[in-house]
Write a protein that holds these residues in place. Structure first.
Motif, PDB file in Angstrom:
ATOM      1  N   PHE A   1       0.836  -1.115   0.055  1.00 37.47           N
ATOM      2  CA  PHE A   1       0.133  -0.057  -0.106  1.00 37.47           C
ATOM      3  C   PHE A   1       0.733   1.243  -0.151  1.00 37.47           C
ATOM      4  O   PHE A   1       0.814   2.258  -0.750  1.00 37.47           O
ATOM      5  N   TYR A   2       1.774   1.441   0.965  1.00 41.47           N
ATOM      6  CA  TYR A   2       2.773   2.451   0.997  1.00 41.47           C
ATOM      7  C   TYR A   2       3.471   2.584  -0.265  1.00 41.47           C
ATOM      8  O   TYR A   2       3.788   4.015  -0.742  1.00 41.47           O
ATOM      9  N   LYS A   3       3.965   1.611  -0.825  1.00 38.07           N
ATOM     10  CA  LYS A   3       4.943   1.615  -2.001  1.00 38.07           C
ATOM     11  C   LYS A   3       4.041   2.341  -3.076  1.00 38.07           C
ATOM     12  O   LYS A   3       4.683   3.022  -4.043  1.00 38.07           O
ATOM     13  N   ARG A   4       2.675   1.807  -3.188  1.00 35.10           N
ATOM     14  CA  ARG A   4       1.822   2.379  -4.266  1.00 35.10           C
ATOM     15  C   ARG A   4       1.428   3.761  -4.147  1.00 35.10           C
ATOM     16  O   ARG A   4       1.401   4.356  -5.000  1.00 35.10           O
ATOM     17  N   LYS A   5       1.766   4.412  -2.863  1.00 33.19           N
ATOM     18  CA  LYS A   5       1.432   5.874  -2.461  1.00 33.19           C
ATOM     19  C   LYS A   5       2.890   6.685  -2.723  1.00 33.19           C
ATOM     20  O   LYS A   5       2.779   7.844  -2.409  1.00 33.19           O
ATOM     21  N   GLY A   6       3.989   5.822  -3.255  1.00 29.99           N
ATOM     22  CA  GLY A   6       5.061   6.848  -3.681  1.00 29.99           C
ATOM     23  C   GLY A   6       6.083   6.498  -2.397  1.00 29.99           C
ATOM     24  O   GLY A   6       7.299   7.388  -2.695  1.00 29.99           O
ATOM     25  N   PHE A   7       6.046   5.924  -1.396  1.00 27.03           N
ATOM     26  CA  PHE A   7       7.115   5.649  -0.521  1.00 27.03           C
ATOM     27  C   PHE A   7       7.862   4.486  -0.981  1.00 27.03           C
ATOM     28  O   PHE A   7       7.686   3.760  -1.547  1.00 27.03           O
ATOM     29  N   SER A   8       9.117   4.335  -0.750  1.00 28.30           N
ATOM     30  CA  SER A   8      10.141   3.363  -0.909  1.00 28.30           C
ATOM     31  C   SER A   8      10.743   2.804   0.285  1.00 28.30           C
ATOM     32  O   SER A   8      11.126   3.694   1.309  1.00 28.30           O
ATOM     33  N   VAL A   9      11.390   1.723   0.333  1.00 28.43           N
ATOM     34  CA  VAL A   9      11.666   0.915   1.261  1.00 28.43           C
ATOM     35  C   VAL A   9      13.215   1.726   1.721  1.00 28.43           C
ATOM     36  O   VAL A   9      13.937   1.626   0.588  1.00 28.43           O
ATOM     37  N   SER A  10      13.518   2.244   2.725  1.00 34.00           N
ATOM     38  CA  SER A  10      14.761   2.759   2.787  1.00 34.00           C
ATOM     39  C   SER A  10      15.895   1.656   3.480  1.00 34.00           C
ATOM     40  O   SER A  10      16.781   1.483   2.950  1.00 34.00           O
ATOM     41  N   HIS A  11      15.327   0.994   4.526  1.00 32.51           N
ATOM     42  CA  HIS A  11      16.244  -0.011   5.091  1.00 32.51           C
ATOM     43  C   HIS A  11      15.233  -0.853   6.101  1.00 32.51           C
ATOM     44  O   HIS A  11      13.936  -0.478   6.342  1.00 32.51           O
ATOM     45  N   LYS A  12      15.997  -1.854   6.920  1.00 37.13           N
ATOM     46  CA  LYS A  12      15.364  -2.517   7.792  1.00 37.13           C
ATOM     47  C   LYS A  12      15.986  -2.237   9.227  1.00 37.13           C
ATOM     48  O   LYS A  12      17.151  -2.018   9.057  1.00 37.13           O
ATOM     49  N   ILE A  13      15.225  -2.674  10.314  1.00 32.99           N
ATOM     50  CA  ILE A  13      16.056  -2.239  11.518  1.00 32.99           C
ATOM     51  C   ILE A  13      15.486  -3.381  12.487  1.00 32.99           C
ATOM     52  O   ILE A  13      14.506  -4.316  12.221  1.00 32.99           O
ATOM     53  N   LEU A  14      16.201  -3.639  13.656  1.00 33.61           N
ATOM     54  CA  LEU A  14      15.938  -4.505  14.591  1.00 33.61           C
ATOM     55  C   LEU A  14      16.002  -6.107  13.877  1.00 33.61           C
ATOM     56  O   LEU A  14      15.138  -6.759  14.040  1.00 33.61           O
ATOM     57  N   ALA A  15      16.747  -6.382  13.097  1.00 33.51           N
ATOM     58  CA  ALA A  15      17.221  -7.551  12.330  1.00 33.51           C
ATOM     59  C   ALA A  15      15.773  -8.124  11.387  1.00 33.51           C
ATOM     60  O   ALA A  15      15.494  -9.202  11.415  1.00 33.51           O
ATOM     61  N   GLY A  16      15.287  -7.052  10.849  1.00 32.00           N
ATOM     62  CA  GLY A  16      14.118  -7.161   9.782  1.00 32.00           C
ATOM     63  C   GLY A  16      12.738  -6.981  10.553  1.00 32.00           C
ATOM     64  O   GLY A  16      11.663  -7.100  10.052  1.00 32.00           O
ATOM     65  N   PHE A  17      12.778  -6.827  11.850  1.00 33.14           N
ATOM     66  CA  PHE A  17      11.350  -6.488  12.720  1.00 33.14           C
ATOM     67  C   PHE A  17      10.751  -5.494  12.084  1.00 33.14           C
ATOM     68  O   PHE A  17       9.406  -5.548  12.004  1.00 33.14           O
ATOM     69  N   ILE A  18      11.412  -4.256  11.756  1.00 37.13           N
ATOM     70  CA  ILE A  18      10.524  -3.150  11.217  1.00 37.13           C
ATOM     71  C   ILE A  18      11.270  -2.882   9.613  1.00 37.13           C
ATOM     72  O   ILE A  18      12.551  -2.780   9.617  1.00 37.13           O
ATOM     73  N   THR A  19      10.545  -2.468   8.668  1.00 38.83           N
ATOM     74  CA  THR A  19      11.069  -2.100   7.487  1.00 38.83           C
ATOM     75  C   THR A  19      10.658  -0.515   7.484  1.00 38.83           C
ATOM     76  O   THR A  19       9.632  -0.093   7.753  1.00 38.83           O
ATOM     77  N   VAL A  20      11.557   0.257   7.317  1.00 41.15           N
ATOM     78  CA  VAL A  20      11.738   1.606   7.260  1.00 41.15           C
ATOM     79  C   VAL A  20      11.413   2.162   5.785  1.00 41.15           C
ATOM     80  O   VAL A  20      12.117   1.930   5.038  1.00 41.15           O
TER      81      VAL A  20
END
Length: 179
Positions: free
Chosen positions: A152-171
């Protein structure tokens, strides 16, 4: 269905308590990396500290008649807010100003998804965030396993920057030059 949107002041945030707690249970049900971290996440540990730590807050509830069926919470905070005991959410030096915008919490009850409610809430949040001229960096943090939110957020123009906490959260970030 009689859907309405209401911007509420932080003094009325208690009306989001049940949905915020439902969001944490939902996120835990989707998570495949450290789902137990959600055991201590709830309205009192996530929403209230975030509101208290923010410079500006924006809360919209979605109602079907008198029942609250969804909400979005966005804020403007100092970038240092996102470096704490839990995690450092992004490289602070990559943020152009002192403050960042964050679409912090977003939840719609199951039976109300796929009707454009999410897009309306997202657009309301982005319009609110963009009124702050001193803020150019917007972040969204998506818990692992919540692939629908990520898409949903990618469709809205956001892009993945990185992951934190060993992949627990995608920023996710609005500004692709930072990715």
């Amino acid at each position: 269905m009689n859907i309405t949107y209401e911007i509420i002041p932080t003094e009325k945030v208690e009306s989001c308590r049940d949905l915020c707690n439902e969001l944490m249970v939902f996120q835990k049900s989707k998570a495949y990396i450290k789902p137990e971290l959600f055991d201590h996440m709830n309205f009192d540990t996530r929403m209230i500290p975030s509101i208290n730590g923010a410079i500006h807050n924006f809360i919209v509830v979605v109602k079907d008649e008198d029942d609250i069926v969804g909400y979005v919470y966005s804020n403007i905070s100092t970038k240092e807010t996102y470096s704490n005991d839990f995690a450092t959410f992004f490289d602070l030096s990559s943020v152009s100003g002192n403050n960042v915008g964050c679409l912090s919490q977003f939840y719609i009850k199951e039976g109300y998804r796929q009707y454009g409610v999410g897009s309306t809430l997202f657009n309301m949040s982005m319009e609110w965030l963009k009124q702050f001229d001193d803020v150019q960096d917007y972040f969204i943090f998506v818990s692992n396993g919540n692939d629908d939110a990520l898409k949903f957020y990618k469709r809205k123009g956001f892009s993945v920057s990185h992951k934190i906490l060993a992949g627990f959260i995608t920023v996710l970030r609005n500004n692709e030059e930072h990715s």
